[in-house]
Design a protein around this motif. Structure first.
Motif: not given
Length: 311
Positions: A91-96, A120-128, A130-136
């Protein structure tokens, strides 16, 4: 590792990517779909209502699928969660949010490469984010990449210096690397930010493993104070008391541990060992037999029962 997507963190993601409208605009089901206080069951039910009414489109609909996917993940209904998060991405390919939450499902499925790709894609879409870095970092840890995990937890903390979970996770990796100073520093920061049972147990474990037994006992005591009906604080402190030769104190702590978790084989075994040292032969035999009932191959229990002439 205790790395998880908290409900508060989920809502932070949704707030940054798909702001939740006022109640009058969304209605009770919409509010419950995203509410901090919703249980996983309540979240799934409310989001299902939003989705089934076909009243939303675009990112709002993607948000409902993302939030329901989170609820399903918390219920460990992973295939259903994955289906929802795939739909959110469609539905929204740009949704982190959708990539971050889908990465978490892949992590639970132990498909770490796919999890990392989604983070990686979540971080690319929203580099700020923090949650995605933690989960990665969690997925990298699970792949055995300890240095990569630390780099991700560093990045999460840089973006959110008050991110207690990231400090805890980084501390856990430092402990695995036998970097005691950094592990203790991170666990201490975690305690300052969000003191709870796990925070004190984690730091207590480092103190225990480095033979700082009084400090370990103090941390386990704090865990008990914060969560007196949780067996973990009692059984950890019980172990320290046995190390220190305080068998009566150890028995008392294991009494409590077994009151709150009678299925823990090591509490039965350790209380049996303490009773044996105290000369309580029948009590020791009963405890050690219970330990063997729970884990028939437990060698320490078998050896102790042979010494007691009960096997």
């Amino acid at each position: 590792m205790r790395v998880q997507l908290s409900l508060a963190a989920l809502l932070a993601v949704l707030a940054s990517a798909a702001p939740v409208p006022a109640a009058a605009e969304g209605g009770p089901a919409w509010d419950a779909c995203f509410a901090l206080t919703s249980t996983p069951d309540e979240r799934v039910t409310a989001c299902s209502t939003v989705i089934d009414t076909k009243s939303e489109t675009g990112r709002r609909l993607a948000g409902a699928y993302c939030s329901r996917g989170h609820g399903l993940t918390e219920k460990r209904e992973l295939d259903a969660a994955l289906s929802d998060l795939d739909e959110a991405v469609r539905l929204d390919p740009d949704y982190a949010c959708a990539y971050n939450n889908r990465g978490r499902v892949y992590n639970f499925k132990r498909d770490y490469d796919r999890a990392i790709a989604d983070y990686d894609q979540a971080i690319k879409l929203d580099p700020s984010l923090a949650l995605a870095y933690n989960n990665r970092g969690d997925s990298r840890y699970n792949k055995g990449d300890l240095d990569g995990a630390i780099a991700d937890f560093d990045a999460a903390i840089k973006r959110n210096p008050n991110y207690a979970r990231a400090y805890a996770n980084r501390g856990y990796v430092y402990a695995r690397k036998h970097d005691t100073a950094h592990a203790l520093a991170d666990f201490s920061t975690r305690i300052k930010l969000a003191p709870d049972l796990i925070a004190y147990i984690d730091r207590g474990n480092v103190y225990r493993d480095t033979e700082q037994l009084d400090r370990a006992a103090a941390d386990y005591g704090e865990a008990i104070r914060l969560a007196p009906t949780d067996a973990r604080g009692w059984r950890n402190r019980g172990m320290i008391r046995l190390y220190q030769g305080d068998n009566k104190g150890g028995v008392a702590d294991y009494d409590k541990a077994l009151q709150y978790d009678p299925s823990d084989v090591f509490s039965w075994n350790n209380r049996g060992q303490a009773r044996m040292r105290l000369g309580d032969k029948q009590g020791a035999i009963a405890d050690l037999r219970k330990a063997l009932e729970l884990e028939p191959g437990l060698q320490t229990a078998q050896e102790s029962l042979r010494k007691l002439g009960a096997l």
